[in-house]
Each structure stands twice: as C-alpha cells, then as structure tokens.
Design a protein around this motif. Structure first.
Motif, PDB file in Angstrom:
ATOM      1  N   LEU A 140     -31.938 -63.979  85.169  1.00 17.77           N
ATOM      2  CA  LEU A 140     -30.727 -64.694  84.756  1.00 17.77           C
ATOM      3  C   LEU A 140     -29.815 -63.843  83.878  1.00 17.77           C
ATOM      4  N   THR A 141     -30.405 -63.046  82.992  1.00 20.06           N
ATOM      5  CA  THR A 141     -29.591 -62.197  82.122  1.00 20.06           C
ATOM      6  C   THR A 141     -28.837 -61.151  82.940  1.00 20.06           C
ATOM      7  N   ALA A 142     -29.531 -60.498  83.850  1.00 20.52           N
ATOM      8  CA  ALA A 142     -28.889 -59.467  84.680  1.00 20.52           C
ATOM      9  C   ALA A 142     -27.799 -60.082  85.556  1.00 20.52           C
ATOM     10  N   ARG A 143     -28.062 -61.252  86.101  1.00 26.39           N
ATOM     11  CA  ARG A 143     -27.056 -61.900  86.950  1.00 26.39           C
ATOM     12  C   ARG A 143     -25.818 -62.281  86.125  1.00 26.39           C
ATOM     13  N   ALA A 144     -26.031 -62.762  84.908  1.00 25.25           N
ATOM     14  CA  ALA A 144     -24.901 -63.120  84.047  1.00 25.25           C
ATOM     15  C   ALA A 144     -24.108 -61.879  83.630  1.00 25.25           C
ATOM     16  N   GLU A 145     -24.811 -60.802  83.330  1.00 24.08           N
ATOM     17  CA  GLU A 145     -24.147 -59.539  82.964  1.00 24.08           C
ATOM     18  C   GLU A 145     -23.294 -59.027  84.122  1.00 24.08           C
ATOM     19  N   ARG A 146     -23.849 -59.063  85.322  1.00 17.31           N
ATOM     20  CA  ARG A 146     -23.117 -58.593  86.502  1.00 17.31           C
ATOM     21  C   ARG A 146     -21.882 -59.455  86.737  1.00 17.31           C
ATOM     22  N   LYS A 147     -22.046 -60.756  86.636  1.00 11.91           N
ATOM     23  CA  LYS A 147     -20.922 -61.670  86.855  1.00 11.91           C
ATOM     24  C   LYS A 147     -19.807 -61.402  85.843  1.00 11.91           C
ATOM     25  N   VAL A 176     -29.769 -54.385  83.827  1.00 13.72           N
ATOM     26  CA  VAL A 176     -28.752 -54.700  82.823  1.00 13.72           C
ATOM     27  C   VAL A 176     -28.145 -53.410  82.281  1.00 13.72           C
ATOM     28  N   ALA A 177     -28.974 -52.414  82.020  1.00 12.74           N
ATOM     29  CA  ALA A 177     -28.469 -51.130  81.520  1.00 12.74           C
ATOM     30  C   ALA A 177     -27.521 -50.478  82.532  1.00 12.74           C
ATOM     31  N   LEU A 178     -27.836 -50.576  83.806  1.00 11.60           N
ATOM     32  CA  LEU A 178     -26.985 -50.024  84.859  1.00 11.60           C
ATOM     33  C   LEU A 178     -25.632 -50.730  84.885  1.00 11.60           C
ATOM     34  N   ILE A 179     -25.647 -52.047  84.773  1.00 14.28           N
ATOM     35  CA  ILE A 179     -24.404 -52.831  84.761  1.00 14.28           C
ATOM     36  C   ILE A 179     -23.579 -52.478  83.532  1.00 14.28           C
ATOM     37  N   GLN A 180     -24.227 -52.400  82.389  1.00  9.21           N
ATOM     38  CA  GLN A 180     -23.519 -52.079  81.151  1.00  9.21           C
ATOM     39  C   GLN A 180     -22.944 -50.667  81.179  1.00  9.21           C
ATOM     40  N   ALA A 181     -23.651 -49.740  81.811  1.00 14.37           N
ATOM     41  CA  ALA A 181     -23.146 -48.371  81.919  1.00 14.37           C
ATOM     42  C   ALA A 181     -21.878 -48.325  82.779  1.00 14.37           C
ATOM     43  N   GLU A 182     -21.874 -49.073  83.869  1.00  9.19           N
ATOM     44  CA  GLU A 182     -20.681 -49.122  84.729  1.00  9.19           C
ATOM     45  C   GLU A 182     -19.508 -49.735  83.973  1.00  9.19           C
ATOM     46  N   LEU A 183     -19.753 -50.823  83.271  1.00  8.38           N
ATOM     47  CA  LEU A 183     -18.686 -51.480  82.520  1.00  8.38           C
ATOM     48  C   LEU A 183     -18.188 -50.590  81.383  1.00  8.38           C
ATOM     49  N   SER A 184     -19.090 -49.900  80.732  1.00  5.88           N
ATOM     50  CA  SER A 184     -18.706 -48.985  79.659  1.00  5.88           C
ATOM     51  C   SER A 184     -17.814 -47.863  80.196  1.00  5.88           C
ATOM     52  N   ALA A 185     -18.143 -47.347  81.386  1.00  2.54           N
ATOM     53  CA  ALA A 185     -17.318 -46.303  81.993  1.00  2.54           C
ATOM     54  C   ALA A 185     -15.917 -46.827  82.286  1.00  2.54           C
ATOM     55  N   VAL A 186     -15.813 -48.046  82.769  1.00  4.04           N
ATOM     56  CA  VAL A 186     -14.500 -48.647  83.032  1.00  4.04           C
ATOM     57  C   VAL A 186     -13.727 -48.780  81.725  1.00  4.04           C
TER      58      VAL A 186
END
Length: 190
Positions: free
Chosen positions: A156-163, A94-104
């Motif tokens: 489920l949380t990580a999958r929802a964050e990625r989606k 989740v942290a990895l996904i959030q970091a990518e989204l934050s960079a965008v």
C-alpha cells in the motif's frame, strides 16, 4: 491521426471510435518496424495501456495526436532464477519511486519554472517550441519510468507513493502544456 515518433511525424488513418487500440498498435508496428511490446502510446499525456479498449475510451478522434515512445529492441524477459534472486521489497520500490521524483524535482522542475516565467510578457523573452517539446518529452519519459514500476498489490505504501509521484509529474506536464497553449494562441484583442 498524427503520430509523433522521435523526429518523425506521420499520418495514420483513423479506423473509427469503435476500433480497438490494438488496430492502431498493429498499424504503428508495421510502419515503424518495432515489435508491439517495444513501444508505448501516449495521448494527451496519458499512457494508453489497454489494447482491447475502443479508441473512444481514449478520446481519440481523426485529428488526434499520439506520441509513440519506444526503442529498437523489445524489453528482455528476466530469467526466473534471476527474478527470484532479485526479489524486490516494498522499501526498494519506494526508494526507486522517490529517486525518480527527486530527479524530476531537481532537474526538470526548475527548468519548467524558468520556461513558464519566460512566457510572461513582462519577461521580454522568446521561449521556443523546441524548449517546450524537450521539457514535455522529458516529463513524459519520467511518467513512463514511473509507469514501469509496478508495486505488488499488497504494498500500500509503494502504491500510494507511485500514485502521488505520477500525479505530481502529470500536473507539471499539464501546467507546461496549458501555459504554452495560452502563449501560442493568445486571445484576440478586444
């Protein structure tokens, strides 16, 4: 079909709608001298993953454009011992996904908004195809990085964050492309 790869542009014969994506991947591997697992194929902003699917499943036609994103080296497998020691948790994913989204959000979204504002005739500016291509490429790279994150099916949380992250970046890319298309091909005056 037109294939864009880095600064290269080349044409590939369309094998027909019933042919598999594998036939295109094989041809592109021959042309680029890249291993088949070292590149991704993108059409209309979507990564084409299933090599056994027919080209019609991806809405590919003789005049379609495909973007090839890859490197000169195939991804290196992680040794089993290293994989075991690097067992990731759902929180780390989740942290990895959030970091990518934050960079965008901090680096690309303001640039896309500025580009879209420059498309307004009242802005009296002249946005370039080069700027559009650069922003589009950076958004595609972000989508590929998000695509490479493969959460465990029980997370489920990580999958929802990625989606949600993929949806947000894809919507930004879609708005960029739609605005550029409208700017580049204005309706004829009536």
């Amino acid at each position: 079909m037109l294939v864009k790869w880095q600064r290269e542009r080349f044409s590939v014969d369309f094998p027909g709608p019933a042919a598999s994506l594998r036939s295109i991947r094989d041809r592109l591997a021959d042309l680029t001298h890249l291993p088949q697992n070292a590149f991704k194929l993108i059409h209309k902003g979507a990564v084409m993953k299933d090599d056994s699917a027919p080209l019609s499943a991806y809405s590919l036609q003789p005049n379609s454009t495909i973007v090839l994103i890859g490197t000169d080296a195939p991804p290196q497998p992680v040794p089993a011992s290293a994989a075991a020691s690097q067992a990731s948790s759902e929180q780390a994913t989740v942290a990895l996904i959030q970091a990518e989204l934050s960079a965008v959000r901090t680096q690309l979204t303001p640039d896309v908004r500025a580009f879209l504002a420059a498309l307004d005739p009242a802005a009296h500016s002249n946005p370039s195809h080069r700027d559009h291509s650069r922003l589009g490429e950076l958004l595609l790279q972000s989508l590929l990085r998000l695509d490479a994150i493969d959460p465990d099916r029980d997370w489920l949380t990580a999958r929802a964050e990625r989606k949600a992250a993929v949806k947000e970046v894809q919507e930004l890319l879609d708005s960029l492309d739609a605005a550029w298309a409208a700017f580049s091909n204005p309706p004829p005056p009536q």
